[in-house]
Write a protein that holds these residues in place. Sequence first.
Motif, mmCIF file in Angstrom:
data_model
loop_
_atom_site.group_PDB
_atom_site.id
_atom_site.type_symbol
_atom_site.label_atom_id
_atom_site.label_comp_id
_atom_site.label_asym_id
_atom_site.label_seq_id
_atom_site.Cartn_x
_atom_site.Cartn_y
_atom_site.Cartn_z
ATOM 1 N N UNK A 174 8.981 -10.728 0.042
ATOM 2 C CA UNK A 174 7.523 -10.772 -0.109
ATOM 3 C C UNK A 174 6.929 -9.359 -0.159
ATOM 4 N N UNK A 175 5.755 -9.250 -0.760
ATOM 5 C CA UNK A 175 5.103 -7.941 -0.902
ATOM 6 C C UNK A 175 3.793 -7.944 -0.113
ATOM 7 N N UNK A 176 3.681 -6.978 0.783
ATOM 8 C CA UNK A 176 2.412 -6.786 1.504
ATOM 9 C C UNK A 176 1.564 -5.822 0.678
ATOM 10 N N UNK A 177 0.325 -6.200 0.409
ATOM 11 C CA UNK A 177 -0.510 -5.424 -0.514
ATOM 12 C C UNK A 177 -1.118 -4.195 0.182
ATOM 13 N N UNK A 178 -0.877 -3.025 -0.389
ATOM 14 C CA UNK A 178 -1.415 -1.765 0.165
ATOM 15 C C UNK A 178 -2.862 -1.615 -0.309
ATOM 16 N N UNK A 179 -3.804 -1.892 0.579
ATOM 17 C CA UNK A 179 -5.209 -2.000 0.158
ATOM 18 C C UNK A 179 -5.822 -0.663 -0.250
ATOM 19 N N UNK A 180 -5.315 0.448 0.290
ATOM 20 C CA UNK A 180 -5.910 1.743 -0.075
ATOM 21 C C UNK A 180 -5.726 2.017 -1.562
ATOM 22 N N UNK A 181 -4.739 1.405 -2.155
ATOM 23 C CA UNK A 181 -4.463 1.595 -3.576
ATOM 24 C C UNK A 181 -5.196 0.582 -4.448
ATOM 25 N N UNK A 182 -6.057 -0.224 -3.838
ATOM 26 C CA UNK A 182 -6.791 -1.261 -4.585
ATOM 27 C C UNK A 182 -8.313 -1.108 -4.381
ATOM 28 N N UNK A 183 -8.751 -1.117 -3.142
ATOM 29 C CA UNK A 183 -10.146 -0.859 -2.737
ATOM 30 C C UNK A 183 -11.202 -1.677 -3.471
ATOM 31 N N UNK A 184 -10.913 -2.917 -3.665
ATOM 32 C CA UNK A 184 -11.916 -3.856 -4.176
ATOM 33 C C UNK A 184 -11.550 -5.239 -3.634
ATOM 34 N N UNK B 193 -11.701 7.406 -23.019
ATOM 35 C CA UNK B 193 -11.120 6.679 -21.883
ATOM 36 C C UNK B 193 -10.190 7.595 -21.099
ATOM 37 N N UNK B 194 -10.285 7.509 -19.801
ATOM 38 C CA UNK B 194 -9.475 8.341 -18.899
ATOM 39 C C UNK B 194 -8.709 7.454 -17.933
ATOM 40 N N UNK B 195 -7.668 8.052 -17.372
ATOM 41 C CA UNK B 195 -6.994 7.396 -16.240
ATOM 42 C C UNK B 195 -6.995 8.349 -15.044
ATOM 43 N N UNK B 196 -7.099 7.765 -13.863
ATOM 44 C CA UNK B 196 -7.086 8.548 -12.626
ATOM 45 C C UNK B 196 -5.643 8.846 -12.239
ATOM 46 N N UNK B 197 -5.445 9.914 -11.452
ATOM 47 C CA UNK B 197 -4.090 10.257 -11.025
ATOM 48 C C UNK B 197 -3.577 9.296 -9.954
ATOM 49 N N UNK B 198 -4.501 8.858 -9.064
ATOM 50 C CA UNK B 198 -4.073 7.969 -7.985
ATOM 51 C C UNK B 198 -4.769 6.629 -8.122
ATOM 52 N N UNK B 199 -4.356 5.706 -7.281
ATOM 53 C CA UNK B 199 -4.749 4.328 -7.545
ATOM 54 C C UNK B 199 -6.134 3.966 -7.005
ATOM 55 N N UNK B 200 -6.245 3.827 -5.692
ATOM 56 C CA UNK B 200 -7.504 3.334 -5.139
ATOM 57 C C UNK B 200 -8.639 4.338 -5.171
ATOM 58 N N UNK B 201 -8.309 5.621 -5.262
ATOM 59 C CA UNK B 201 -9.361 6.642 -5.161
ATOM 60 C C UNK B 201 -10.383 6.543 -6.285
#
Length: 397
Positions: A43-53, A358-366
């Motif tokens: 199972x995968x526990x979701x890392x919320x800092x990388x999602x933030x919504x 269009x751009x992409x961010x370097x990190x996920x949730x930030x």
Amino acid sequence: MYMKLYDYYRTALAGQTLPAAFIDLDNLALNLEQLRCRAAGLPIRLVTKSVRSLSIIRLALAAGSFMRGLLCYSPVEAAWLSSEGFDDIVVAYPSVEPADIRAVAVQLRSGRSITLMVDSADQVDLLDALAGKEKVVFPVAIDLDMSSNFPGLYFGVHRSPVREAATAVALAAEISRRSGVRLDGLMGYEGQIAGLMDAEPGRRLKNRIICHLKHRSIREVTQRRQRVVEALAEAGYRLRFVNGGGTGSFESTSGDTSVTELAAGSGLYAPTLFDHYATFKALPAAGFALPITRLPMPGIATCSGGGYIASGPAGKDRLPQPWLPSGCSLIEHEAAGEVQTPVRYPPDVGFRTGDLVLFRHAKSGELCERFNHLLLIKDGRVVDRVTTYRGDGKNFF
Ligand SMILES: Cc1ncc(COP(=O)(O)O)c(C=O)c1O
């Protein structure tokens, strides 16, 4: 192909107020499916800092029973998510703020499961003292250091002082001596494997060195985690979970038989710092669109907004990257600016004022700290607009 992709998003975003951040739900679903396959049954526990919504967290957990529980980054965040109906939450980092820990106690009293992270007797004491006043017992997990201290090279992060079985068992004993806490689990996050790219184009030597270091480190830290879990079991401590890994380490972490669950978050949005891994390729599922407000000279378009620099060691890899249309690049001495971001573009693009880049961010949730909303794109159109943590008025650090 890239022009087609640019046209796809440009059409989808037509009429939207820019700058705007967006999530491609189709790619997000494919990324979740890829994580499920890579997890090899764990199972995968979701890392919320990388999602933030909140909405995206809900959506990810609804992807299937392989998504199980949340790995949060602050007790207040955990308490908030718990009050929003989420359960089985682990806070991945220790806190010494009584008010924040009290917020968790409120949720525990209402029957929710929130586990706090510890790595020292001092933190355990603090929790124990609060537990008495709050009339709760705090479930805690031990954070195991998973760094490799090679001769002349420290390969890993600086977090927990718990490095060996004896220290872990001693801490478990400290926990069992106090009535306000109880041992619930163990977390061993190998950041140097999970969060470090090893297949960057044009960096053959660097990639080879990193692959070599990863290989050595995986062998060492896997044995360490297994030794610790065995020693705790032999000493009579039962662990509800052993959490390990992150998006970039599923292949090696899932091979550790002591691990009962994996952690991942960045694999959902797939920001640029997750573009080049030898073991997997995720699809870009998050981006932001900036409007071109001026054209200072042929070949350069200046957009409004864009200065969304990622945390970590300051370097070019922390900058957001122009993504579509392809061939655009930042300008060295201006990069991503506070209010404006100039972009160099190839002659065949022919930008006009009012177009978008269009751009992409370097990190996920930030990325979500910069926008109140995320536009959700599916089948070529915006199907919803949901809040980020920031849009909900929530900021945890
Ligand atoms: C404790 C912990 N586990 C797992 C992860 C992996 O998260 P992600 O998949 O977003 O890289 C992180 C990221 O920093 C972390 O701190």
